[in-house]
Enzyme design. Structure first.
Site, short mmCIF file in Angstrom:
data_model
loop_
_atom_site.label_atom_id
_atom_site.label_comp_id
_atom_site.label_asym_id
_atom_site.label_seq_id
_atom_site.Cartn_x
_atom_site.Cartn_y
_atom_site.Cartn_z
N GLU A 215 45.27 31.67 50.27
CA GLU A 215 46.07 32.83 50.65
C GLU A 215 45.58 33.43 51.96
O GLU A 215 46.36 33.75 52.86
CB GLU A 215 46.02 33.91 49.55
CG GLU A 215 46.60 33.49 48.22
CD GLU A 215 45.55 32.96 47.27
OE1 GLU A 215 45.76 33.08 46.04
OE2 GLU A 215 44.51 32.42 47.75
N GLY A 270 32.29 38.18 45.23
CA GLY A 270 33.42 38.75 45.95
C GLY A 270 33.70 40.20 45.62
O GLY A 270 33.87 41.04 46.50
N ARG A 271 33.71 40.52 44.32
CA ARG A 271 34.07 41.89 43.94
C ARG A 271 32.90 42.85 44.09
O ARG A 271 33.02 44.04 43.82
CB ARG A 271 34.61 41.91 42.51
CG ARG A 271 33.72 41.29 41.46
CD ARG A 271 34.49 41.05 40.16
NE ARG A 271 33.70 40.33 39.17
CZ ARG A 271 33.58 39.02 39.11
NH1 ARG A 271 34.17 38.25 40.03
NH2 ARG A 271 32.88 38.43 38.16
N GLU A 356 37.74 41.29 35.88
CA GLU A 356 37.36 39.95 36.32
C GLU A 356 35.92 39.64 35.90
O GLU A 356 35.58 38.50 35.63
CB GLU A 356 37.52 39.82 37.83
CG GLU A 356 37.43 38.37 38.33
CD GLU A 356 37.84 38.22 39.77
OE1 GLU A 356 39.03 37.96 40.03
OE2 GLU A 356 36.98 38.36 40.67
N HIS A 387 52.78 63.46 35.13
CA HIS A 387 54.23 63.43 35.03
C HIS A 387 54.74 62.01 34.81
O HIS A 387 55.91 61.71 35.03
CB HIS A 387 54.84 64.02 36.30
CG HIS A 387 54.48 65.46 36.50
ND1 HIS A 387 55.24 66.49 35.99
CD2 HIS A 387 53.41 66.03 37.10
CE1 HIS A 387 54.66 67.65 36.31
NE2 HIS A 387 53.55 67.39 36.98
#
Length: 551
Positions: A215, A270-271, A356, A387
Site C-alpha cells: 500500500e 510498527g505500532r 493488533e 449524542h
C-alpha cells in the site's frame, strides 16, 4: 524469557473468581457510601496527570488479588526482560525496545553487539538537522522555494501514530508547515491529497521499514509520478522525497538520496514506532524540541512503570482492570472517550495498539486459549459521542467499561466552552456510576404535577438508569507534548501487562498476514484476467467485478 502458563491455573485467578461473586452484586453507589475516602484510595498521579480509578467496580481486595495475579504471572520479571532488550517477541526472534527510543539516561543498552541508545541518538540528531533545515527555510525545492507542505506516506503504525500525535498537538504546529497524510491504497486518498499540493514546495516522507509494503509503495509511486509530471527531472526527487526505512538499496533505487534515509530497527514494532524516525512527520510539524518533549513524557511513564510497586503502578493497574472486566465480568468492548477535540483520533490509534497486539487466540506455548483476550476498543470525542452511542452505555444490556480523558486546562480557552465541556465530562461519569432508581424517577415525575399515577407507572421504566457502569477518569493538566507522550506510553505498557497476564505474545501480528497473502494472489488474477479456484462467494464476487468494471 517470559514464562508459559495459563493465568487460569494460578491461585490468584481462583481467588478472583470467588471474589468476583462477592463484588458483582454490589453497586458503586453502595461502595462510595461505605467508604468516604474511596476517591483518595483509588486515585494516582504520574507527573501532571491524574488517574481516578474509584468509579470502577473494585475494592482494595480486588487490587490485592489482581496484583497477586500479576506476581504469579511474573510480570515484574517480564517488565525487566523488555527494558533489558531480551528477545521477548519470540515468534519473530526480536527484542522489544521502543522504550530505548525515549531513553535519555547515560546507561548503555547492547543489542546485537551494538549500543542501541547511541544509535537512537544518532538518528535523533539526524532528525534535528532535518527539522532545522526545514523550519529555517534552508531546505529548498527544485525551483529554490522553501518547503511548506509535508506529506507522510505510510500505513498502520507508520500512519496512525504520527497522524494522531500531530492532530493532538496541532496547537504547537509550526506556522510555515502544513501536513497531510496518505495511507489508504484506495486511490481516492492519494488523489485528494495530491490535488491540493504544489510540487515546488512539497516534501514527501515515505515510511516503510522494509520498503516493500504494497500500500505504501503504491502511494509512493503515485506521488512520485505526480511529482515528475510537474518537475520533469528525476534528480529533483532528492529534494522532495525522504525515506524512513532499513532497505537502503530499494530507497536509493526509488531515487532518494542515502543521506535522506532515516534508519530504524527490527526491535521497533510498527505500532510502537512513532518515537523513532517514523515520528519525522511529527517533528516536522511541531519542531524537534517539541518532539523531544514528547519523548521525555513517555520516558517519565517508562520510569514509573519500571519502578513503581504493582499496587501503585498506573499502567499495571489499567491492564489488570482490563483483565478484571474481560475475564470475570465478561465485557467484550471498551470505550475510550477523550473530551478534547485534539485527541479525537486517540481511539482509532488505540484500536491498533491494543487489538493488533492482544487479539490472539494462541498462548505463548502454542496452545489454544480457552479464555477471552482483547476486547474491542472504540470511542469518539465528547461531547459528540453523548449524542451518538452513550444511550447504549447508559441503558443498553451490555456492560462497557470506559476511559474518560479530559485536560484541566484547554489549549483554546474560548468563552465558557471548557467549563461546559468538563461539566459534561464529570456528569457522565457520575451518571454512569450512580444511575437513577425507579423511585427517584417516579418522584421526579410526580413533582412535575402534570402526570397521572398510571402515566407515571407507564413512563418510569423507560427513564430508569441502572448505573453501576465502570469508568476511569484521566486528567492531564493540559494536552502538551510531554503529557501526550506520557499518556501514550501508559497505554503501551497497559497493552504489555495484558499480554503477560493472558500468556500471549503482544508484539507480533500474524493475523494481519493471511489477508495480505490472499490479496496478493487475487491482485495478480485481476490484472491478468485469469481466475484461480475460490469458494463460490469469492469467485462470484470476482466474476461480477470483472464483468462490470468496464461499464
Amino acid at each position: 524469557m517470559l514464562k508459559n502458563y495459563s493465568p487460569t491455573h494460578t491461585e490468584a485467578w481462583k481467588k478472583l473468581q470467588a471474589h468476583f461473586e462477592q463484588v458483582k452484586p454490589k453497586h458503586l453507589r453502595e461502595m462510595f457510601a461505605e467508604d468516604p475516602k474511596r476517591f483518595e484510595k483509588f486515585t494516582y498521579k504520574v507527573e501532571d496527570t491524574l488517574y481516578d480509578l474509584s468509579k470502577n467496580r473494585i475494592t482494595t481486595e480486588t487490587i490485592k488479588l489482581l496484583t497477586q495475579l500479576a506476581e504469579e504471572m511474573e510480570l515484574p520479571a517480564a517488565i525487566e526482560s523488555m527494558f533489558r532488550g531480551e528477545k521477548i517477541n519470540a515468534t519473530e526472534g526480536r527484542a522489544v525496545l521502543h522504550t530505548a527510543l525515549r531513553n535519555f539516561t547515560d546507561e548503555k543498552l547492547e543489542v546485537e553487539g551494538e549500543n542501541a541508545l547511541q544509535e537512537v541518538r544518532d538518528v535523533l540528531q539526524q532528525m534535528k538537522v532535518f527539522c532545522d533545515k526545514l523550519h529555517s527555510g534552508e531546505w529548498k525545492g527544485y525551483t529554490g522555494k522553501p518547503i511548506n507542505h509535508v506529506v507522510n506516506i505510510g500505513i498502520g503504525g507508520s500512519h496512525l501514530g504520527p497522524q494522531m500525535v500531530t492532530e493532538a498537538l496541532k496547537k504547537f504546529q509550526k506556522p510555515n508547515i502544513e501536513l497531510s497524510f496518505i495511507s489508504n491504497v484506495d486511490g481516492t486518498d492519494a488523489a485528494e491529497v495530491l490535488r491540493k499540493l504544489n510540487p515546488e514546495t512539497t516534501l514527501f516522507i515515505i515510511a516503510s521499514k522494509t520498503f516493500t509494503t504494497k500500500e505504501t509503495l503504491a502511494n509512493a509511486h503515485t506521488s512520485r509520478d505526480w511529482f515528475l509530471e510537474k518537475a520533469g527531472e528525476k534528480e529533483h526527487i532528492k529534494k522532495h522525497f525522504v525515506a524512513l526505512s532499513t532497505n537502503t538499496e530499494a530507497v536509493e533505487e526509488f531515487g532518494i538520496a542515502p543521506e535522506n534515509t532515516f534508519r530504524f530497527w527490527d526491535w521497533v514494532g510498527g505500532r510502537y514506532s512513532l518515537w523513532s524516525a517514523i515520528g519525522l512527520s511529527i517533528a516536522a510539524a511541531i519542531g524537534y524540541e517539541k518532539f523531544e518533549e514528547l519523548l521525555k513524557g513517555a520516558e517519565a511513564m517508562d520510569k514509573h512503570f519500571r519502578k513503581a510497586p504493582l499496587h501503585q503502578n498506573v499502567p499495571v493497574l489499567m491492564g489488570l482492570l482490563s483483565i478484571w472486566y474481560t475475564n470475570f465480568f465478561g465485557c467484550e468492548t471498551h470505550a475510550v472517550l477523550p473530551y478534547d477535540q485534539y485527541l479525537r483520533l486517540l481511539p482509532e490509534y488505540l484500536q491498533q495498539l491494543l487489538m493488533e497486539s492482544n487479539g490472539k487466540s494462541a498462548s505463548r506455548n502454542g496452545d489454544e486459549i480457552n479464555y477471552q483476550t482483547q476486547p474491542v476498543i472504540w470511542g469518539a470525542a465528547g461531547t459528540n459521542g453523548q449524542h451518538s452511542f452513550f444511550q447504549l452505555i447508559h441503558q443498553g444490556t451490555i456492560l462497557i467499561p470506559c476511559d474518560f480523558i479530559a485536560p484541566v486546562v484547554s489549549n483554546n480557552p474560548i468563552g465558557q466552552h471548557h467549563p461546559m465541556l468538563l461539566s459534561n465530562f464529570f456528569a457522565q461519569t457520575e451518571a454512569l456510576m450512580k444511575g437513577k432508581t425507579k423511585e427517584e424517577v417516579e418522584q421526579e415525575l410526580r413533582q412535575k404535577g402534570n402526570l397521572s399515577d398510571d402515566e407515571i407507572s407507564e413512563l418510569a421504566p423507560h427513564k430508569v438508569f441502572e448505573g453501576n457502569k465502570p469508568t476511569t477518569s484521566i486528567m492531564p493538566h493540559q494536552v502538551t507534548p510531554f503529557s501526550l507522550g506520557s499518556l501514550i506510553a501508559m497505554y503501551e505498557h497497559k497493552t504489555f501487562v495484558q499480554g503477560v497476564i493472558w500468556n500471549i505474545y503482544s508484539f507480533d501480528q500474524w493475523g494481519v498476514e493471511l489477508g495480505k497473502q490472499l490479496a496478493g494472489k487475487i491482485e495478480e488474477e485481476l490484472l491478468s484476467g485469469k481466475q484461480a479456484e475460490h469458494d463460490s462467494s469469492t469467485a462470484g464476487l470476482i466474476a461480477y467485478y470483472n464483468k462490470n468494471r468496464t461499464k
